[in-house]
Motif scaffolding. Structure first.
Motif, PDB file in Angstrom:
ATOM      1  N   MET A  50       1.771   7.302  -1.694  1.00 23.35           N
ATOM      2  CA  MET A  50       0.442   7.085  -1.151  1.00 23.35           C
ATOM      3  C   MET A  50      -0.603   7.036  -2.269  1.00 23.35           C
ATOM      4  SD  MET A  50      -1.347   6.551   1.573  1.00 23.35           S
ATOM      5  CE  MET A  50      -0.326   7.115   2.952  1.00 23.35           C
TER       6      MET A  50
ATOM      7  N   HIS B 223       4.885   0.631   0.490  1.00 29.63           N
ATOM      8  CA  HIS B 223       4.804   2.087   0.374  1.00 29.63           C
ATOM      9  C   HIS B 223       6.185   2.710   0.549  1.00 29.63           C
ATOM     10  CE1 HIS B 223       4.522   6.128   2.128  1.00 29.63           C
ATOM     11  NE2 HIS B 223       3.475   6.288   1.355  1.00 29.63           N
TER      12      HIS B 223
ATOM     13  N   GLU C 189       3.803  11.494  -0.851  1.00 25.60           N
ATOM     14  CA  GLU C 189       2.439  11.674  -1.335  1.00 25.60           C
ATOM     15  C   GLU C 189       2.207  10.888  -2.620  1.00 25.60           C
ATOM     16  OE1 GLU C 189       1.764  15.842  -1.719  1.00 25.60           O
ATOM     17  OE2 GLU C 189       1.970  16.249   0.425  1.00 25.60           O
TER      18      GLU C 189
END
Length: 203
Positions: A158, A131, A155
């Motif tokens: 994610m 990530h 974001e």
């Protein structure tokens, strides 16, 4: 005198990886592991330590493969191309004939006994590392003007992770390569990108 080992440790780790990938950490019993590796328990303990040590070595082998995929993807020219490359390669790896379906880092230890918490934490740490790498790349893309000004790299990273993890669950549930490649293409198509400035019309 110490008797020489009669097996290839690298091949044994690959076979252990296959077992962990197919059965998860808890489902991979010592009996199943040693039978797949073609060795007895004393030899396994002598060469690899306990089950958790063996899992970590198998996991290192698995992440080395994923690392190579990320290095390939990060040569792509923009974020959308990176997303397309990562998800397409994920779809191919999850459905490779002869390989277990899904993703080891997602399915390896989704639930289980409290004593296996270190394994779950290790898998979570690996997912977090990927990530972070994606977030850094997306931040670079935003700084270069190839993502919208209001895009949030964390974001978006994610979101990409959630899509990839969902594909792993779908693969484990029987989704075909073609279906997963369609998911990958649709995800890439809707991924935000900064529109190129239009050239003024010639007078």
């Amino acid at each position: 005198m110490v008797r020489p080992r009669t097996f290839c440790e690298e091949e044994a780790v690959d076979k252990a990886l296959d077992v962990f990938w197919r059965h998860g950490y808890e489902g991979a019993t010592l009996k199943v592991l040693t039978e797949a590796m073609g060795i007895n328990r004393p030899s396994m303990y002598a060469a690899f330590g306990n089950k958790e040590d063996l899992f970590r070595q198998a996991l290192a082998r698995y992440t080395s493969i994923k690392d190579a995929v990320f290095e390939e993807a990060f040569t792509e020219p923009d974020a959308r191309s990176v997303v397309r490359h990562l998800l397409r390669r994920a779809a191919e790896m999850m459905t490779e004939p002869g390989n277990p379906v899904g993703c080891l880092s997602v399915q390896g230890c989704l639930s289980g006994k409290d004593e296996n918490e270190p394994v779950r934490l290790e898998l979570a740490k690996i997912r977090a590392r990927y990530h972070d790498r994606i977030e850094v790349r997306f931040a670079d893309e935003k700084a270069a003007g190839r993502l919208p000004a209001d895009a949030e790299p964390g974001e978006l990273a994610m979101l990409l992770s959630a899509i990839a993890n969902g594909m792993a669950v779908q693969a484990a549930s029987g989704a075909t390569r073609e279906e997963l490649l369609t998911v990958a293409e649709n995800a890439a198509r809707v991924f935000p990108t900064q529109a190129q400035p239009q050239t003024a019309a010639a007078e």
